[in-house]
Design a protein around this motif. Sequence first.
Motif, mmCIF file in Angstrom:
data_model
loop_
_atom_site.group_PDB
_atom_site.id
_atom_site.type_symbol
_atom_site.label_atom_id
_atom_site.label_comp_id
_atom_site.label_asym_id
_atom_site.label_seq_id
_atom_site.Cartn_x
_atom_site.Cartn_y
_atom_site.Cartn_z
ATOM 1 N N GLU A 180 8.255 -6.945 -4.683
ATOM 2 C CA GLU A 180 8.988 -7.522 -3.545
ATOM 3 C C GLU A 180 10.146 -6.617 -3.126
ATOM 4 O OE1 GLU A 180 10.981 -11.754 -2.117
ATOM 5 O OE2 GLU A 180 10.068 -11.579 -4.113
ATOM 6 N N ASN A 185 7.818 -7.630 0.696
ATOM 7 C CA ASN A 185 6.894 -8.766 0.673
ATOM 8 C C ASN A 185 6.706 -9.259 -0.758
ATOM 9 O OD1 ASN A 185 6.226 -8.595 3.480
ATOM 10 N ND2 ASN A 185 4.876 -6.869 2.999
ATOM 11 N N VAL A 189 1.637 -11.697 -1.141
ATOM 12 C CA VAL A 189 1.306 -11.130 0.176
ATOM 13 C C VAL A 189 0.713 -9.743 0.018
ATOM 14 C CG1 VAL A 189 2.311 -10.249 2.319
ATOM 15 C CG2 VAL A 189 2.955 -12.519 1.478
ATOM 16 N N GLU A 190 1.303 -8.924 -0.860
ATOM 17 C CA GLU A 190 0.784 -7.573 -1.062
ATOM 18 C C GLU A 190 -0.612 -7.596 -1.684
ATOM 19 O OE1 GLU A 190 2.004 -4.449 -0.194
ATOM 20 O OE2 GLU A 190 3.318 -5.680 1.055
ATOM 21 N N GLU A 192 -2.820 -9.991 -1.371
ATOM 22 C CA GLU A 192 -3.745 -10.461 -0.328
ATOM 23 C C GLU A 192 -4.106 -9.331 0.626
ATOM 24 O OE1 GLU A 192 -1.415 -13.636 1.216
ATOM 25 O OE2 GLU A 192 -1.839 -14.959 -0.490
ATOM 26 N N ARG A 193 -3.102 -8.542 1.007
ATOM 27 C CA ARG A 193 -3.314 -7.464 1.973
ATOM 28 C C ARG A 193 -4.089 -6.299 1.365
ATOM 29 N NH1 ARG A 193 -0.744 -2.794 3.652
ATOM 30 N NH2 ARG A 193 0.926 -2.908 2.107
#
Length: 347
Positions: A180, A185, A189-190, A192-193
């Motif tokens: 983070e 993020n 989120v990271e 998922e991306r």
Amino acid sequence: MPPLRTLLALPVSLVLLGLVAATLPKPPPPVTDRLLPLLVTRGDAPAAALLAREGSHTRYAQAGPGIARADHFRAGSITKTFVATVVLQLAAEHRLSLSDTVEQHLPGLVRGAGNDGRALTLRSLLTQTSGLHDFAADTRGSIPVTPLQAVRLAITHPPADRGRYSYSNTNYVLLGLVIEQVTGNSYAVEAERRILAPLGLSDTSFPGSRTSLPAPHGHDYASDGTDVTDLDPRVAGAAGEVVSTLADLDRFYAALLGGALLPPRWLREMLDTRAAHGSYGMGLFPVKLPCGVTVWGHNGRIAGSYVRTAATVDGRHVLTFRVNTTAVADPGLEPRLLAAEFCPRMS
């Protein structure tokens, strides 16, 4: 054109072949599948299931009611493999270095009772050699905490010997905070991306504080039989919150070990167990089977769910099995099941 006699004989031949095939004994199921019910009868699990993948072929088996192939379930510490993959991707992008200290990214956070973030590297967190106390030993995996609360709880305890392998969930909570800090993020989120979207892992998620499981799902049970299907994932956070399916976990480990997520140099780093004296790489650990094959993967234990994924080093052969309770009571079953799957000549 064939003679009429030949044409008339064809249907009769086909019927006879069908009769012969029907009388032939069916081949026995693989030894792995035959061991699965023992997880239920000897392992004290309400139900168990497995999904094996070898190349383009998959095989599913289950034992006991209330469990299904498409079920979503909590995968516990398998989360660590996702987090480690994101950290190594950031290292490959030169956005951090494994030799960075915790202090460089999280200044002042790890201080107290002999703990010092200035002396701990990201590598030591990844390889479980930091010596940091495991916060989950205090919360018993049942009290939701924020990442900062987890770390502050851990550093009230003196560290174990730095450089010695000592498994601690605190290490991966800190890595989540580092992700983070570096990216802006959350680790979820990271992941998922960088992992879920590219691999199409649509049934895998990081639920945050959501206590319910996505549909479809069965029920999960604590060791005393209590239904613990609804659970606050903050009991584990970056060390164990992920929710997934058998198929998604097989696909993830096949892709990771097959080189789809990390450049070769960084995949070799992930599989390097020297820092932990052979016990742990980075979010993965090896198991050498009696036939000489070494499989790589992780297990995950969280209230109501025990999961284990193992794969060959090239990712071509993967097995994930799960039980819908917190632990398998007979620890000898897991190595037997892995050997049956990956050492067929010894089965």
